[in-house]
Design a protein around this motif. Sequence first.
Motif, mmCIF file in Angstrom:
data_model
loop_
_atom_site.group_PDB
_atom_site.id
_atom_site.type_symbol
_atom_site.label_atom_id
_atom_site.label_comp_id
_atom_site.label_asym_id
_atom_site.label_seq_id
_atom_site.Cartn_x
_atom_site.Cartn_y
_atom_site.Cartn_z
ATOM 1 N N ALA B 93 0.827 -1.203 0.000
ATOM 2 C CA ALA B 93 0.000 0.000 0.000
ATOM 3 C C ALA B 93 0.860 1.251 0.000
ATOM 4 N N CYS B 94 2.057 1.158 0.567
ATOM 5 C CA CYS B 94 2.914 2.339 0.680
ATOM 6 C C CYS B 94 3.706 2.608 -0.588
ATOM 7 N N LYS B 95 3.609 1.724 -1.584
ATOM 8 C CA LYS B 95 4.331 1.977 -2.836
ATOM 9 C C LYS B 95 3.381 2.129 -4.006
ATOM 10 N N THR B 96 2.080 2.136 -3.733
ATOM 11 C CA THR B 96 1.095 2.213 -4.808
ATOM 12 C C THR B 96 0.451 3.590 -4.809
ATOM 13 N N LEU B 97 0.672 4.343 -5.871
ATOM 14 C CA LEU B 97 0.063 5.662 -5.968
ATOM 15 C C LEU B 97 -1.383 5.536 -6.433
ATOM 16 N N ILE B 98 -2.234 6.389 -5.876
ATOM 17 C CA ILE B 98 -3.658 6.317 -6.217
ATOM 18 C C ILE B 98 -3.880 6.618 -7.699
ATOM 19 N N LYS B 99 -3.089 7.540 -8.260
ATOM 20 C CA LYS B 99 -3.291 7.904 -9.666
ATOM 21 C C LYS B 99 -2.999 6.741 -10.609
ATOM 22 N N ASP B 100 -2.246 5.750 -10.138
ATOM 23 C CA ASP B 100 -1.933 4.602 -10.986
ATOM 24 C C ASP B 100 -3.020 3.539 -10.968
ATOM 25 N N LEU B 101 -4.082 3.761 -10.194
ATOM 26 C CA LEU B 101 -5.105 2.731 -10.019
ATOM 27 C C LEU B 101 -6.419 3.091 -10.699
ATOM 28 N N SER B 102 -6.414 4.014 -11.627
ATOM 29 C CA SER B 102 -7.625 4.579 -12.225
ATOM 30 C C SER B 102 -8.675 4.886 -11.156
ATOM 31 N N PRO B 103 -8.438 5.947 -10.383
ATOM 32 C CA PRO B 103 -9.284 6.233 -9.211
ATOM 33 C C PRO B 103 -10.693 6.690 -9.546
ATOM 34 N N SER B 104 -11.012 6.806 -10.843
ATOM 35 C CA SER B 104 -12.401 7.144 -11.169
ATOM 36 C C SER B 104 -13.321 5.986 -10.806
ATOM 37 N N LYS B 105 -12.771 4.782 -10.803
ATOM 38 C CA LYS B 105 -13.543 3.611 -10.388
ATOM 39 C C LYS B 105 -13.192 3.275 -8.936
ATOM 40 N N PRO B 106 -14.065 2.524 -8.258
ATOM 41 C CA PRO B 106 -13.731 2.150 -6.879
ATOM 42 C C PRO B 106 -12.441 1.323 -6.824
ATOM 43 N N ILE B 107 -11.627 1.622 -5.824
ATOM 44 C CA ILE B 107 -10.372 0.905 -5.643
ATOM 45 C C ILE B 107 -10.591 -0.151 -4.567
ATOM 46 N N SER B 108 -10.431 -1.416 -4.940
ATOM 47 C CA SER B 108 -10.683 -2.462 -3.945
ATOM 48 C C SER B 108 -9.409 -2.749 -3.159
ATOM 49 N N VAL B 109 -9.598 -2.893 -1.869
ATOM 50 C CA VAL B 109 -8.480 -3.199 -0.979
ATOM 51 C C VAL B 109 -8.898 -4.355 -0.092
ATOM 52 N N GLU B 110 -8.140 -5.444 -0.123
ATOM 53 C CA GLU B 110 -8.478 -6.575 0.741
ATOM 54 C C GLU B 110 -7.203 -7.219 1.254
ATOM 55 N N ALA B 111 -7.377 -8.109 2.209
ATOM 56 C CA ALA B 111 -6.216 -8.785 2.790
ATOM 57 C C ALA B 111 -5.603 -9.729 1.766
ATOM 58 N N ILE B 112 -4.318 -10.032 1.923
ATOM 59 C CA ILE B 112 -3.680 -10.996 1.028
ATOM 60 C C ILE B 112 -4.307 -12.365 1.246
ATOM 61 N N LYS B 113 -4.306 -13.166 0.186
ATOM 62 C CA LYS B 113 -5.024 -14.451 0.229
ATOM 63 C C LYS B 113 -4.128 -15.580 0.706
ATOM 64 N N GLY B 114 -4.762 -16.661 1.116
ATOM 65 C CA GLY B 114 -4.022 -17.860 1.490
ATOM 66 C C GLY B 114 -3.611 -17.914 2.946
ATOM 67 N N LEU B 115 -3.817 -16.819 3.663
ATOM 68 C CA LEU B 115 -3.495 -16.795 5.087
ATOM 69 C C LEU B 115 -4.767 -16.381 5.839
ATOM 70 N N THR B 116 -4.911 -16.861 7.060
ATOM 71 C CA THR B 116 -6.125 -16.594 7.821
ATOM 72 C C THR B 116 -6.268 -15.110 8.129
ATOM 73 N N VAL B 117 -7.413 -14.548 7.795
ATOM 74 C CA VAL B 117 -7.650 -13.142 8.120
ATOM 75 C C VAL B 117 -7.998 -13.045 9.602
ATOM 76 N N LEU B 118 -7.307 -12.164 10.314
ATOM 77 C CA LEU B 118 -7.606 -11.966 11.732
ATOM 78 C C LEU B 118 -8.591 -10.830 11.913
ATOM 79 N N LYS B 119 -8.332 -9.722 11.223
ATOM 80 C CA LYS B 119 -9.262 -8.600 11.248
ATOM 81 C C LYS B 119 -8.958 -7.692 10.056
ATOM 82 N N ASP B 120 -10.001 -7.271 9.357
ATOM 83 C CA ASP B 120 -9.852 -6.383 8.199
ATOM 84 C C ASP B 120 -8.704 -6.799 7.283
ATOM 85 N N LEU B 121 -7.607 -6.037 7.296
ATOM 86 C CA LEU B 121 -6.531 -6.320 6.361
ATOM 87 C C LEU B 121 -5.376 -7.083 7.016
#
Lengths: 160, 254
Positions: B93-121
Amino acid sequence: MATDTETTGAGIPTDDTAGYSPDSPAPVIEPPRARTARTPKSTRTNFELYGWLFMRLSGILLFVLVLYHLLIQLVLDGGVTKIGFAFVAGRWASPFWQTWDLVMLWLAMLHGGNGLRTIINDYAERDNTRMWLKMLLYTATVFTVLLGTLVIFTFDPDIR
Amino acid sequence: MSTPVMDKEERAAKAAADHLITATFRIRRFNPEISAEASWEDFRIEIDPKERVLDALHKIKWEVDGTLTFRRSCAHGICGSDAMRINGRNRLACKTLIKDLSPSKPISVEAIKGLTVLKDLIVDMDPFFQAYRDVMPFLVTSGNEPTRERHQTAEDRERFDDTTKCILCAACTSSCPVFWNDGQYFGPAAIVNAHRFIFDSRDEAAEQRLEILNDKDGVWRCRTTFNCTDACPRGIEVTKAIQEVKRALITRRF
């Protein structure tokens, strides 16, 4: 680490979960992938190495074998219409084609069987499912290989 | 000059807000104390598109919803705490600029997969670090300790230079479809860190590490899908490193 995890599968909260507090905390979510005492120990064999290598080498061989097989059977000399009992009998009269078909049968079955084994390992989620799928696969592979080998060696062109 | 009526303060405020855009962040929320189900929640915030996703998460946490939970430490792409799945790809998240994600559309943010989610991210990183520990990621030598540094030629250092860059953010391992299934596979990150020592001329335990990675859940489960190489925020050629370990195993045997 992580050998002290006990499964608490029954305690997963459903919709009605309000009211957890420091005194009655929510149930712990066990990491499903922790390395526990039930995790298989290391085997220290080279089986996977040889399997990986076999896939590469048999793949190269099969490329040649299968391509020529298809070319001869389906394209050259009148194509698929020429295939009949007499055509097969004529080909298997030659030890060369017997060996060709035998090698192709074994390589294709082992190559495909090993490929399916890795797919089952990758995709089957439960240990039981995985075990039964692999049993089914091994049975089918052994059956096909043995039956094919038997036919190639005991083929009788005069059968009626 | 042209708008002398405009209040100075008002003008300053307008100039300050000029570069801001309204972006929607669609965040995968999970709190086991409220519900067993995870769900998406949208946050619309005003933010400078030249900011990073981490700044947006900070803004949400500090100004909108304080219960949003995520990991971050250095916030500059070195500590490897804030790997998350942004617009379907594992990134820091700290190396990804918002302008590079086409911010006109919703930007999805979720936890990495394959590991148990404890809370949110936040996920449980224990299986990840267990695999890391299993490959002995430390220098193993025999004999007397030298009184000075252990010398190495520039070429010998170059051999494993790429894999020294790993920050253990788990972006690669949690992008690997083989790891997603049962998590017993060592995963790209552990193999990268084994590679770092296997090809180090000063180390003497390469044989042991190769033996560990030769096992059922070692390098042979790699399907060469290149997800790890694509996901690595440090640009490590992860799949290449795995292939080099495979090659070392084969040449050792034959």
